[in-house]
Design a protein around this motif. Structure first.
Motif, PDB file in Angstrom:
ATOM      1  N   GLY A 114      -1.773 -14.761  -7.429  1.00  0.00           N
ATOM      2  CA  GLY A 114      -1.982 -15.398  -8.798  1.00  0.00           C
ATOM      3  C   GLY A 114      -1.577 -16.785  -9.014  1.00  0.00           C
ATOM      4  O   GLY A 114      -1.879 -17.331  -9.987  1.00  0.00           O
ATOM      5  N   ALA A 115      -1.136 -17.343  -7.976  1.00  0.00           N
ATOM      6  CA  ALA A 115      -0.829 -18.759  -8.043  1.00  0.00           C
ATOM      7  C   ALA A 115      -1.881 -19.595  -7.971  1.00  0.00           C
ATOM      8  O   ALA A 115      -2.769 -19.734  -6.956  1.00  0.00           O
ATOM      9  N   GLY A 116      -2.275 -20.362  -9.130  1.00  0.00           N
ATOM     10  CA  GLY A 116      -3.290 -21.358  -9.156  1.00  0.00           C
ATOM     11  C   GLY A 116      -4.775 -20.484  -9.586  1.00  0.00           C
ATOM     12  O   GLY A 116      -5.755 -21.154  -9.722  1.00  0.00           O
ATOM     13  N   GLY A 117      -4.782 -19.348 -10.063  1.00  0.00           N
ATOM     14  CA  GLY A 117      -5.870 -18.723 -10.504  1.00  0.00           C
ATOM     15  C   GLY A 117      -5.717 -16.900 -10.482  1.00  0.00           C
ATOM     16  O   GLY A 117      -4.874 -16.562  -9.812  1.00  0.00           O
ATOM     17  N   VAL A 118      -7.012 -16.524 -10.729  1.00  0.00           N
ATOM     18  CA  VAL A 118      -6.859 -14.957 -10.633  1.00  0.00           C
ATOM     19  C   VAL A 118      -6.757 -14.388  -9.248  1.00  0.00           C
ATOM     20  O   VAL A 118      -7.693 -14.842  -8.505  1.00  0.00           O
ATOM     21  N   PRO A 119      -6.083 -13.475  -8.698  1.00  0.00           N
ATOM     22  CA  PRO A 119      -5.939 -12.867  -7.653  1.00  0.00           C
ATOM     23  C   PRO A 119      -6.930 -11.913  -7.327  1.00  0.00           C
ATOM     24  O   PRO A 119      -6.742 -10.538  -7.494  1.00  0.00           O
ATOM     25  N   VAL A 120      -8.122 -12.290  -7.006  1.00  0.00           N
ATOM     26  CA  VAL A 120      -9.366 -11.362  -6.772  1.00  0.00           C
ATOM     27  C   VAL A 120      -8.898 -10.871  -5.243  1.00  0.00           C
ATOM     28  O   VAL A 120      -9.015 -11.685  -4.415  1.00  0.00           O
ATOM     29  N   ARG A 121      -8.992  -9.522  -5.094  1.00  0.00           N
ATOM     30  CA  ARG A 121      -8.991  -8.916  -3.881  1.00  0.00           C
ATOM     31  C   ARG A 121      -9.904  -7.892  -3.570  1.00  0.00           C
ATOM     32  O   ARG A 121      -9.680  -7.495  -2.154  1.00  0.00           O
ATOM     33  N   SER A 122     -10.710  -7.729  -4.237  1.00  0.00           N
ATOM     34  CA  SER A 122     -11.928  -6.670  -3.776  1.00  0.00           C
ATOM     35  C   SER A 122     -13.228  -7.049  -4.370  1.00  0.00           C
ATOM     36  O   SER A 122     -13.377  -7.723  -5.336  1.00  0.00           O
ATOM     37  N   VAL A 123     -14.297  -6.436  -3.721  1.00  0.00           N
ATOM     38  CA  VAL A 123     -15.629  -6.812  -4.300  1.00  0.00           C
ATOM     39  C   VAL A 123     -15.648  -6.121  -5.820  1.00  0.00           C
ATOM     40  O   VAL A 123     -16.173  -6.896  -6.641  1.00  0.00           O
ATOM     41  N   ASP A 124     -14.977  -4.967  -5.872  1.00  0.00           N
ATOM     42  CA  ASP A 124     -14.948  -4.311  -7.230  1.00  0.00           C
ATOM     43  C   ASP A 124     -14.331  -5.234  -8.312  1.00  0.00           C
ATOM     44  O   ASP A 124     -14.685  -5.534  -9.530  1.00  0.00           O
ATOM     45  N   ASP A 125     -13.378  -6.137  -7.958  1.00  0.00           N
ATOM     46  CA  ASP A 125     -12.732  -7.253  -8.876  1.00  0.00           C
ATOM     47  C   ASP A 125     -13.844  -8.056  -9.323  1.00  0.00           C
ATOM     48  O   ASP A 125     -13.725  -8.661 -10.640  1.00  0.00           O
ATOM     49  N   TYR A 126     -14.546  -8.634  -8.433  1.00  0.00           N
ATOM     50  CA  TYR A 126     -15.722  -9.544  -8.834  1.00  0.00           C
ATOM     51  C   TYR A 126     -16.620  -8.765  -9.696  1.00  0.00           C
ATOM     52  O   TYR A 126     -17.196  -9.453 -10.717  1.00  0.00           O
ATOM     53  N   VAL A 127     -16.957  -7.709  -9.435  1.00  0.00           N
ATOM     54  CA  VAL A 127     -17.936  -6.862 -10.187  1.00  0.00           C
ATOM     55  C   VAL A 127     -17.481  -6.622 -11.694  1.00  0.00           C
ATOM     56  O   VAL A 127     -18.104  -7.165 -12.641  1.00  0.00           O
ATOM     57  N   ARG A 128     -16.145  -6.485 -11.859  1.00  0.00           N
ATOM     58  CA  ARG A 128     -15.464  -6.272 -13.101  1.00  0.00           C
ATOM     59  C   ARG A 128     -15.535  -7.736 -13.973  1.00  0.00           C
ATOM     60  O   ARG A 128     -15.894  -7.578 -15.200  1.00  0.00           O
ATOM     61  N   LEU A 129     -15.191  -8.612 -13.344  1.00  0.00           N
ATOM     62  CA  LEU A 129     -15.241  -9.825 -13.818  1.00  0.00           C
ATOM     63  C   LEU A 129     -16.673 -10.258 -14.294  1.00  0.00           C
ATOM     64  O   LEU A 129     -16.651 -10.801 -15.459  1.00  0.00           O
ATOM     65  N   TYR A 130     -17.641 -10.139 -13.578  1.00  0.00           N
ATOM     66  CA  TYR A 130     -19.181 -10.323 -14.059  1.00  0.00           C
ATOM     67  C   TYR A 130     -19.446  -9.484 -15.050  1.00  0.00           C
ATOM     68  O   TYR A 130     -20.046  -9.819 -16.297  1.00  0.00           O
ATOM     69  N   GLN A 131     -19.186  -8.183 -14.945  1.00  0.00           N
ATOM     70  CA  GLN A 131     -19.517  -7.451 -16.350  1.00  0.00           C
ATOM     71  C   GLN A 131     -18.766  -7.741 -17.471  1.00  0.00           C
ATOM     72  O   GLN A 131     -19.604  -7.434 -18.572  1.00  0.00           O
ATOM     73  N   ALA A 132     -17.675  -8.280 -17.306  1.00  0.00           N
ATOM     74  CA  ALA A 132     -17.106  -8.702 -18.633  1.00  0.00           C
ATOM     75  C   ALA A 132     -17.792  -9.818 -19.335  1.00  0.00           C
ATOM     76  O   ALA A 132     -17.674 -10.016 -20.625  1.00  0.00           O
TER      77      ALA A 132
ATOM     78  N   ALA B 237      -6.163  -9.477 -17.210  1.00  0.00           N
ATOM     79  CA  ALA B 237      -5.994 -10.635 -18.204  1.00  0.00           C
ATOM     80  C   ALA B 237      -7.335 -11.563 -18.073  1.00  0.00           C
ATOM     81  O   ALA B 237      -7.891 -11.864 -19.240  1.00  0.00           O
ATOM     82  N   THR B 238      -7.725 -11.686 -16.906  1.00  0.00           N
ATOM     83  CA  THR B 238      -9.038 -12.489 -16.875  1.00  0.00           C
ATOM     84  C   THR B 238     -10.275 -11.752 -17.146  1.00  0.00           C
ATOM     85  O   THR B 238     -11.039 -12.248 -17.977  1.00  0.00           O
ATOM     86  N   VAL B 239     -10.359 -10.491 -17.157  1.00  0.00           N
ATOM     87  CA  VAL B 239     -11.304  -9.582 -17.759  1.00  0.00           C
ATOM     88  C   VAL B 239     -11.658  -9.790 -19.363  1.00  0.00           C
ATOM     89  O   VAL B 239     -12.322  -9.944 -19.870  1.00  0.00           O
ATOM     90  N   GLU B 240     -10.331  -9.505 -19.752  1.00  0.00           N
ATOM     91  CA  GLU B 240     -10.168  -9.779 -21.265  1.00  0.00           C
ATOM     92  C   GLU B 240     -10.536 -10.872 -21.741  1.00  0.00           C
ATOM     93  O   GLU B 240     -11.104 -10.996 -22.734  1.00  0.00           O
ATOM     94  N   GLY B 241     -10.197 -12.034 -21.192  1.00  0.00           N
ATOM     95  CA  GLY B 241     -10.401 -13.458 -21.497  1.00  0.00           C
ATOM     96  C   GLY B 241     -11.786 -13.514 -21.491  1.00  0.00           C
ATOM     97  O   GLY B 241     -12.337 -14.348 -22.417  1.00  0.00           O
ATOM     98  N   ILE B 242     -12.454 -13.209 -20.257  1.00  0.00           N
ATOM     99  CA  ILE B 242     -13.980 -13.530 -20.300  1.00  0.00           C
ATOM    100  C   ILE B 242     -14.601 -12.686 -21.340  1.00  0.00           C
ATOM    101  O   ILE B 242     -15.655 -13.376 -21.942  1.00  0.00           O
ATOM    102  N   GLU B 243     -14.322 -11.665 -21.681  1.00  0.00           N
ATOM    103  CA  GLU B 243     -15.006 -10.968 -22.978  1.00  0.00           C
ATOM    104  C   GLU B 243     -14.707 -11.671 -23.880  1.00  0.00           C
ATOM    105  O   GLU B 243     -15.945 -11.712 -24.944  1.00  0.00           O
TER     106      GLU B 243
END
Length: 541
Positions: A205-223, A164-170
């Motif tokens: 997910g309490a209080g924010g996006v549950p980022v759990r891996s380096v790949d998660d951060y990469v996906r968020l940035y790429q969005a 949902a965060t990736v979609e929102g960033i886009e």
């Protein structure tokens, strides 16, 4: 200085768009000549020659077929001037703009869908991408300078899932309304990212996006790699600080770091460290970011303000933050200023407090240490009712603009109800944009108010006493007490730095009493009478 001549062509009397374009041109350093409505082609060309115009801007917003004929006649008549190097721009409705583009005469055609940044890029003559869009600067300082005098816009964003965060960033990036997306990540991402076994699945997910891996951060940035290519940043974390910092630089290209000094530890229940250890860890983190050319914000003073600390403690905390940043190698320091905190603070006393922070810190500036101003609305100040919240967002940012901030941290109008969705972020950003445009067009000189100036001087004088009390805690002349973790810890332990909401805290006193008096947050005695710092801190002076 370049000159632009502009007006509405033929029988068209709609000039609001022309006028707004000229306002923007003036902000970019152009001399403007406004011809008004219903201007014949001959008049455009005559004035362009008389004024030695560099640019002629033509508008038409009526029937496309009529506009096509008029524009063709205009292009034929103006061809000689175009051959002499004068540029021509057109602005109108999308159907008329399509006709104008087809002529192949105009250097630029605007149909109302362009962003402010795209218009500025044209007016400045900056290079465009192959798609005709600006090259959006990808570090904080360059983007500040590129957008000036319009501040960068920043907003927190984080949904309960990565998807949902990736979609929102886009969505946010494609809307081209925000310069900086501050990722709001959940507590386990801040404290236990490198320790999966410590993570609490029930709190995901309490209080924010549950980022759990380096790949998660990469996906968020790429969005974010679309639209206006917003910069990205996130919390500095509460554990494994330098490991997180290194990962942030590699994955989201963190545009600046926000590091506390006294907070995000056991004192506020948001981290594992005791106060003194936490201060040392944060100082090391500032040094690390500074060594990697990442600007630093010390999100320090507003944490005192949100706990009802007196204005003088807020000002001292702001000074200590800037002093610490410089001492640990920061070259570009982002000074945060949270308005409307504590609740009940008046606009004029808010401005006085922020002016005191800036003037007290100004002598620290050098060629190697620059201070960039960032303002924001108070986290705890929003009403629940949505229309009242929208009004609060607008009025607060308008007041903030008196300080000419380099960055406006938008706190969304939904803050009192729910974490902002992508739609909420876009809506809040559009409101902020309009407020800022209005302020830049000629805001009254609020800072000249005698009450504001008097209060500012009083706070600077009182803050100097508080700082001296902290310095007097130092027993070792070889140490700088304002950056010594032991001295700073004792400043909190002893109550020099204190706030009412720190009562029953293992590290702080929480015995200071404060009250809102004439819009300012003051120290008061047991009877509710205002107390000076000389009186409050007599035993340390």
């Amino acid at each position: 200085m370049k000159t632009v001549v502009a007006g509405a062509l033929g029988e068209c009397v709609h000039v609001a768009g022309v006028y707004n374009f000229l306002r923007l041109a003036e902000q970019c350093g152009w001399r403007t000549v406004f011809l008004g409505p219903a201007v014949p082609a001959e008049r455009f060309l005559q004035v362009a020659q008389q004024e030695k115009a560099d640019l002629v801007a033509v508008s038409y917003r009526l029937t496309p077929e009529t506009g096509e004929r008029l524009l063709a006649e205009f292009a034929e008549a103006a061809d000689d001037l175009r051959g002499q190097g004068i540029q021509f721009a057109f602005g109108g409705t999308p159907p008329v703009a399509e006709k104008a583009s087809a002529l192949g005469f105009f250097n630029a055609v605007f149909d109302g869908t362009q962003t402010r940044e795209e218009l500025i890029t044209f007016l400045r003559g900056d290079e465009l991408t192959e798609n005709g869009t600006p090259f959006y600067p990808q570090n904080a300082v360059e983007r500040i300078l590129w957008k000036c005098p319009f501040p960068l816009l920043r907003h927190h964003f984080g949904q309960p899932t990565v998807r949902a965060t990736v979609e929102g960033i886009e969505q946010i990036a494609n809307a081209k309304v925000l310069d900086v997306i501050s990722l709001g990540v959940d507590q386990d991402a801040q404290e236990n990212f490198f320790h999966p076994g410590r993570q609490n699945p029930r709190a995901t997910g309490a209080g924010g996006v549950p980022v759990r891996s380096v790949d998660d951060y990469v996906r968020l940035y790429q969005a974010s790699r679309k639209g206006n290519y917003p910069l990205m940043r996130t919390y500095s974390g509460t554990n494994d600080l330098i490991r997180l910092a290194s990962m942030y630089c590699e994955t989201i290209h963190i545009c600046w770091a926000a590091v506390p000094l006294f907070w995000y530890n056991r004192m506020d229940g948001r981290g594992p460290f005791d106060l003194e250890t936490s201060i040392r860890e944060h100082q090391d983190l500032i040094r690390w970011y500074s060594g990697h050319a990442v600007p630093v914000e010390l999100n320090e003073p507003h944490h005192w303000g949100m706990r009802d600390a007196p204005d003088v403690v807020y000002v001292v905390a702001a000074y200590l933050a800037a002093y610490t940043a410089r001492a640990f190698g920061t070259h570009d320091y982002i000074a945060p200023m949270m308005f409307n905190s504590p609740p009940g603070t008046s606009d004029e006393m808010d401005l006085a407090k922020m002016l005191a922070c800036l003037e007290l810190s100004a002598p620290l500036e050098t060629e190697d240490f620059r201070i960039w101003k960032q303002t924001r609305t108070g986290l705890l100040s929003y009403p629940l009712e949505v229309n009242a919240a929208r009004a609060h967002l607008a009025s607060s940012i308008y007041v903030q603009m008196a300080l000419k901030p380099d960055i406006v941290h938008i706190v969304g109008h939904t803050e009192a109800h729910h974490a902002a969705t992508a739609h909420d972020v876009i809506e809040a950003s559009l409101m902020a944009q309009r407020v800022i445009e209005n302020a830049l067009h000629g805001q009254p000189a609020m800072l000249d108010d005698p009450r504001i100036q008097k209060r500012k001087e009083h706070l600077i004088q009182q803050a100097a006493i508080t700082i001296r009390a902290i310095q007097n805690l130092n027993a070792d002349p070889k140490k700088d007490p304002l950056i010594d973790a032991g001295v700073l810890t004792r400043a909190v332990n002893s109550g020099i730095l204190d706030a009412p909401q720190l009562c029953s805290n293992e590290f702080a006193r929480g015995t200071v009493k404060t009250a809102i008096i004439d819009g300012a947050c003051e120290v008061v005695d047991e009877e509710g009478n205002p107390q000076t710092e000389e009186e409050r801190l007599a035993r340390f002076l």
